[in-house]
Scaffold this motif. Structure first.
Motif, PDB file in Angstrom:
ATOM      1  N   MET A 224      -2.327  -5.468  -4.796  1.00 23.67           N
ATOM      2  CA  MET A 224      -2.483  -6.839  -4.732  1.00 23.67           C
ATOM      3  C   MET A 224      -2.980  -7.724  -6.665  1.00 23.67           C
ATOM      4  O   MET A 224      -2.834  -9.266  -6.501  1.00 23.67           O
ATOM      5  N   GLU A 225      -3.296  -6.268  -7.321  1.00 24.96           N
ATOM      6  CA  GLU A 225      -3.346  -7.186  -8.157  1.00 24.96           C
ATOM      7  C   GLU A 225      -2.600  -8.171  -8.974  1.00 24.96           C
ATOM      8  O   GLU A 225      -2.987  -8.347  -9.636  1.00 24.96           O
TER       9      GLU A 225
ATOM     10  N   ASP B 281       4.665  -2.529  -5.440  1.00 23.14           N
ATOM     11  CA  ASP B 281       4.065  -2.491  -5.001  1.00 23.14           C
ATOM     12  C   ASP B 281       3.128  -3.820  -5.880  1.00 23.14           C
ATOM     13  O   ASP B 281       3.118  -4.694  -5.063  1.00 23.14           O
TER      14      ASP B 281
ATOM     15  N   TYR C  62       0.009  -9.301  -8.608  1.00 25.34           N
ATOM     16  CA  TYR C  62      -0.170 -10.795  -7.760  1.00 25.34           C
ATOM     17  C   TYR C  62      -1.556 -11.757  -8.269  1.00 25.34           C
ATOM     18  O   TYR C  62      -1.041 -12.960  -9.123  1.00 25.34           O
ATOM     19  N   ASP C  63      -2.647 -11.320  -8.108  1.00 25.02           N
ATOM     20  CA  ASP C  63      -2.979 -11.747  -8.322  1.00 25.02           C
ATOM     21  C   ASP C  63      -3.375 -12.340 -10.072  1.00 25.02           C
ATOM     22  O   ASP C  63      -3.826 -13.835 -10.527  1.00 25.02           O
TER      23      ASP C  63
ATOM     24  N   SER D 222       0.703  -0.894  -0.209  1.00 25.34           N
ATOM     25  CA  SER D 222       0.185   0.012   0.252  1.00 25.34           C
ATOM     26  C   SER D 222       0.672   1.688  -0.145  1.00 25.34           C
ATOM     27  O   SER D 222       0.211   2.373   0.359  1.00 25.34           O
TER      28      SER D 222
ATOM     29  N   MET E  98      -1.636  -8.543   5.341  1.00 23.46           N
ATOM     30  CA  MET E  98      -2.204  -8.277   5.485  1.00 23.46           C
ATOM     31  C   MET E  98      -4.505  -7.169   5.781  1.00 23.46           C
ATOM     32  O   MET E  98      -5.048  -7.241   5.555  1.00 23.46           O
TER      33      MET E  98
ATOM     34  N   TRP F 222      -9.102  -4.990  -0.948  1.00 22.92           N
ATOM     35  CA  TRP F 222      -8.914  -4.065  -2.167  1.00 22.92           C
ATOM     36  C   TRP F 222      -7.440  -3.218  -1.867  1.00 22.92           C
ATOM     37  O   TRP F 222      -7.651  -2.510  -1.046  1.00 22.92           O
TER      38      TRP F 222
ATOM     39  N   LYS G  83       0.575 -15.936  -4.037  1.00 20.11           N
ATOM     40  CA  LYS G  83      -0.087 -15.017  -3.781  1.00 20.11           C
ATOM     41  C   LYS G  83       0.612 -14.735  -2.535  1.00 20.11           C
ATOM     42  O   LYS G  83       2.542 -14.342  -3.303  1.00 20.11           O
ATOM     43  N   MET G  84       0.768 -13.058  -2.355  1.00 17.49           N
ATOM     44  CA  MET G  84       1.377 -12.504  -1.587  1.00 17.49           C
ATOM     45  C   MET G  84       2.113 -12.419  -0.763  1.00 17.49           C
ATOM     46  O   MET G  84       2.161 -13.357   0.599  1.00 17.49           O
TER      47      MET G  84
END
Length: 511
Positions: A501-502, A455, A504-505, A155, A482, A497, A510-511
């Motif tokens: 994260m997007e 990030d 990695y997703d 973040s 998280m 959100w 997985k983060m």
């Protein structure tokens, strides 16, 4: 000897951000011009001959940026950005870091040579809401313009976008003897370059503006001011320019072609001034300029531009003549002999959008990617392999050190890269060699400083170690962070959100 004046931006034009598919061009705001906000100096809680004590508070507030409703913003010891923090070289610094936000944050001292990872303030040093943390270190590096910003992966970008970034100035006896303006707020100004979009009721909406290659806004914001001007009351003015944007690079020039001199970069004063009519500054870099308004008169106005948009207007008033000249040599050339027997460290930055990586891997908080003996000077070879749609420039930053740029593709570095740096931008298909030394033991991050890229996983970690005194570190794990973010924002972890994260997703990781 004829003085050389540079009239180009150095970096490869096909890789400028103007060629990005998601590029957001700046537009001149229609808001009324207003005087540039000059952040106040943060007063120490206490100062002695040997020590300085501070309290730095991350807080939420509101700021009048445009006519109408105030914008919800975050800042340090204020509603937006923060007060300028001054450290004196040689003193021991004690800081209480206090978090008055509704969510966790970290306090990263960008450009400061301090032990890592906890004092450095990356993702392993969270301060939770309503809590505080105490750090201390000896400030032992040359005078320079640094900065403090949030760094709570993933973040970081969102918190910096909210406003958590502020100038940090180191002073020393060497810089104090140079013929440079240093009357803060009169002839010596921090210039924090950022950009924002304004949505309904003048609010920022990070998620609506999100772009994995870096969030941009169409409105320039300078020191938290829209359409700013500076009243020029002295012939010479010093501008401490920080590119504090998440993504945007700024191509700086004056609207009438006025020449200016760069005297310092990220880590402080350069060996000699470099003269420009145009210069590009990329994310997280700092350039200090001396501008001489000798040829102007009371009532004149000149504008500092990025491309075709004015950033700051300088309103000229009467001033006393100033015959002070910059010498051809400011300080001695910095020296950093490579430690014999050390191997070149190769680092590869690759990808765009969600595919960004370092050395083919995405960041993992508890993984140490490299090790370097404390005190050793090692050559790092930084390559940008990105060639997607012409590629993009990646600004490369290392925590906890200042380095020297050796070469670009085997040739001399740019003219303004001969001093100490902590961020160097690399063109597509280019490799840049730098000399790196860590003065303290610790775990440090190195990454692209397009903040959405770091990030999104374009980040790695190195341990600076002392074989005679091995250490172990408690490194934060992503699940803990998280879950904390989810709890603090009153959402289920599966509904949380965060932009990074997007990346990695979409890669199925997985983060």
């Amino acid at each position: 000897m004829t003085k050389q004046v540079y009239d180009d931006y150095f970096f490869d034009e096909p890789a400028w951000n103007t060629h990005d598919g998601g590029y957001v061009p700046l537009e001149e705001s229609t808001a009324p011009q207003q005087k540039l906000r000059v952040p106040a100096i943060l007063e120490p809680d206490k100062e002695t001959d040997t020590d300085m004590y501070y309290t730095v508070i991350a807080e939420e507030g509101e700021t009048q940026l445009l006519p109408g409703p105030k914008t919800k913003t975050w800042g340090y010891n204020g509603a937006l950005l923060g007060k300028t923090i001054v450290f004196k070289r040689g003193k021991k610094i004690h800081i209480t870091l206090k978090n008055d936000l509704h969510e966790l944050t970290t306090f990263h001292w960008h450009g400061l040579n301090v032990p890592g990872p906890y004092i450095d303030g990356g993702c392993h040093a969270p301060v939770y809401p309503g809590e505080s943390s105490d750090i201390e270190f000896v400030c032992d590096q040359p005078a320079a313009t640094l900065w403090l910003h949030a760094h709570p992966c993933p973040s970081t970008a969102q918190q910096v976008w909210h406003g958590l970034a502020t100038p940090v100035v180191v002073t020393d006896d060497v810089e104090a003897k140079l013929p440079l303006p240093r009357n803060y707020g009169v002839d010596d100004f921090p210039i924090v370059l950022q950009d924002r979009n304004f949505h309904e009721d003048n609010q920022w909406n990070y998620q609506a503006d999100y772009d994995p290659d870096g969030v941009q806004g169409k409105t320039a914001m300078i020191n938290g001011t829209i359409n700013p001007y500076i009243d020029v009351t002295t012939q010479r003015v010093r501008l401490r320019v920080l590119d504090g944007a998440n993504r945007r690079e700024f191509r700086l020039h004056f609207n009438d072609g006025l020449e200016f001199a760069q005297v310092a970069s990220d880590g402080g004063i350069m060996p000699k001034p470099v003269y420009f009519k145009k210069v590009m500054i990329t994310c997280a870099e700092r350039d200090e300029f001396i501008v001489n308004f000798e040829g102007y008169h009371d009532g004149d106005e000149v504008a500092l531009m990025s491309d075709d948009v004015p950033l700051v207007r300088f309103r000229i008033h009467s001033f006393a003549k100033d015959d002070t000249k910059l010498s051809e040599r400011l300080i001695d050339d910095p020296e950093l002999p490579v430690t014999p027997g050390t191997d070149v460290r190769h680092v590869v930055m690759s990808g765009m959008d969600e595919e960004v990586a370092i050395d083919g891997k995405k960041f993992e908080m508890q993984r140490i990617d490299a090790r370097q003996k404390v005190g050793d000077v090692v050559v790092w070879d930084i390559t940008n392999t990105n060639d997607m749609v012409g590629g993009m420039i990646h600004p490369f930053h290392i925590h906890g050190t200042q380095f020297l740029v050796v070469s670009r593709n085997g040739h001399a570095p740019y003219a303004n890269e001969h001093g100490w740096k902590d961020t160097v931008s690399v063109n597509p298909d280019e490799h840049v060699q730098i000399k790196v030394r860590f003065e303290y033991t610790g775990v440090y991050m190195y990454h692209c400083h397009i903040i959405e890229h770091e990030d999104g996983g374009m980040m790695a970690q190195i341990e600076s170690f002392d074989p005679e005194h091995p250490k172990t570190y408690k490194l934060m794990d992503m699940d803990t962070l998280m879950n904390a973010f989810a709890k603090e924002n009153n959402v289920d972890p599966k509904d949380l959100w965060l932009g990074g994260m997007e990346s990695y997703d979409k890669m199925g990781m997985k983060m």
